[in-house]
Write an enzyme that holds these catalytic residues in place. Structure first.
Site, PDB file in Angstrom:
ATOM      1  N   HIS A  24       0.821  -1.210   0.000  1.00 30.07           N
ATOM      2  CA  HIS A  24       0.000   0.000   0.000  1.00 30.07           C
ATOM      3  C   HIS A  24       0.865   1.276   0.000  1.00 30.07           C
ATOM      4  CE1 HIS A  24      -3.461  -2.510   1.167  1.00 30.07           C
ATOM      5  NE2 HIS A  24      -2.771  -2.975   2.194  1.00 30.07           N
TER       6      HIS A  24
HETATM    7  O1  RIB Z   1      -5.186  -0.037   4.816  1.00 28.02           O
HETATM    8  C1  RIB Z   1      -3.804  -0.053   4.585  1.00 28.02           C
HETATM    9  C2  RIB Z   1      -3.148   1.061   5.321  1.00 28.02           C
HETATM   10  O2  RIB Z   1      -3.375   0.913   6.736  1.00 28.02           O
HETATM   11  C3  RIB Z   1      -1.613   1.056   5.170  1.00 28.02           C
HETATM   12  O3  RIB Z   1      -1.135   2.363   5.285  1.00 28.02           O
HETATM   13  C4  RIB Z   1      -1.173   0.234   6.334  1.00 28.02           C
HETATM   14  O4  RIB Z   1       0.161   0.539   6.736  1.00 28.02           O
HETATM   15  C5  RIB Z   1      -2.133   0.685   7.390  1.00 28.02           C
HETATM   16  O5  RIB Z   1      -1.650   1.912   7.936  1.00 28.02           O
END
Ligand code: RIB
Ligand code: CA
Length: 314
Positions: free
Chosen positions: A243
């Site tokens: 992500h």
């Molecule tokens: O949903 C994914 C996000 O939430 C990413 O940034 C992960 O590190 C958590 O913070």
């Protein structure tokens, strides 16, 4: 392309860690003015520790690390140890950091930096809940127009949510903060689950990290091995969605990504859909566009960039 000055706001988190490493391995593109920890994946006491561990891993102990807010604006903190483990960086064995945590509060660092740097020259890169950014905007509204761009990881539309059926974790944890940021009017780029779920580690990618045979390569491989089990079990996906590195990759090579400039508003009133990013992808609301909402990524080129940059680190 000129070197972009950035502040990384983060809740490490294995994927945050890879994003920070990518940024610190790219000095020809990015000048990391500071790293600010926020409560999110794990409590602030751990996210600020983890941020320092990652900076030390990159050999960049000159990058100042700050602690920001330890809880959301309104709700009780929700954490994600079920995804990231109890330390937030489970996978490899990690020593405590030796580099210092800055005394200044992270929100004050954000405010002071935006006031002291020339207007329009600092990009904010929130990789966790938006509590620090929103608090800075509330305390010092004058800084909003000085922001060059805000590039966040958060939200989801076609993919739905990952912490509830409606909401992605970063937005869900602090929807009031997200509402402030999405309404602030600063140029906003959003990396939602719709695009990050296309940046999946594969066994070949993890083997490539391990094959670097560097400390960083082995760490990243161990983190992705740990981090991917949640998504593989839930989605039956091939690997872990990276992500947060999507935010940094966008800053380095924006043409890896494609999306639409649309209106995105945040649900803050309903328990059922708390933290939903109501993305007007089809332009039916008549509401003014406020975000470049990404949906596609050239995954092969993304991983090629990531591997090339991470291989620079020892
Ligand atoms: O949903 C994914 C996000 O939430 C990413 O940034 C992960 O590190 C958590 O913070
Ligand atoms: Ca994160």
């Amino acid at each position: 392309m000129s070197i972009r000055k950035i502040i990384i706001d983060t809740d490490p988190g294995q994927d945050d860690a890879v994003a920070i490493l990518l940024a610190l391995a790219s000095p020809e593109d990015l000048d990391v003015l500071g790293v600010v920890a926020v409560a999110g994946n794990v409590p602030l006491s751990l996210t600020q520790r983890n941020a320092r561990i990652v900076c030390e891993l990159a050999g960049k102990t000159d990058v100042p690390v700050f602690a920001g807010c330890d809880k959301p604006l309104k709700h009780t903190l929700v954490t994600a140890e079920h995804v990231h483990g109890k330390t937030g960086l489970d996978g490899p064995q990690l020593d405590d950091p030796t580099m210092p945590l800055q005394d200044q509060h992270g929100v004050d660092f954000i405010i002071d930096t935006l006031r002291s740097q020339p207007s329009g020259t600092v990009t904010l890169c929130p990789l966790g809940p938006l509590t620090n950014i929103a608090t800075a905007f509330q305390r010092a509204p004058d800084i909003i127009e000085r922001v060059q761009e805000i590039v966040i990881m958060g939200g989801g539309f076609f993919e739905g949510g990952n912490i509830t059926p409606a909401a992605e974790f970063n937005i869900y944890v602090d929807p009031e903060a997200a509402d402030i940021v999405f309404r602030a009017g600063a140029p906003l780029v959003v990396m939602p689950l719709d695009v990050t779920h296309k940046a999946l580690t594969t066994p070949a990618h993890v083997a490539a990290f391990r094959g670097m045979d560097t400390n960083v390569g082995h760490m990243v491989a161990a983190w992705t091995d740990f981090f991917e089990r949640f998504d593989k079990e839930k989605y039956g996906s091939e690997g872990a969605p990276l992500h947060d590195p999507c935010v940094i990759a966008y800053l380095i090579q924006p043409d890896l990504f494609a999306g639409r400039h649309i209106n995105v508003e945040i649900e803050t009133q309903s328990d059922l859909t708390r933290g939903m990013t109501v993305a007007d992808w089809w332009g039916v609301s008549g509401r003014a566009p406020n975000a470049l909402f990404m949906r596609d990524v050239d995954a092969d080129a993304f991983f090629g960039l990531l591997a090339e940059r991470l291989s620079r680190l020892a």
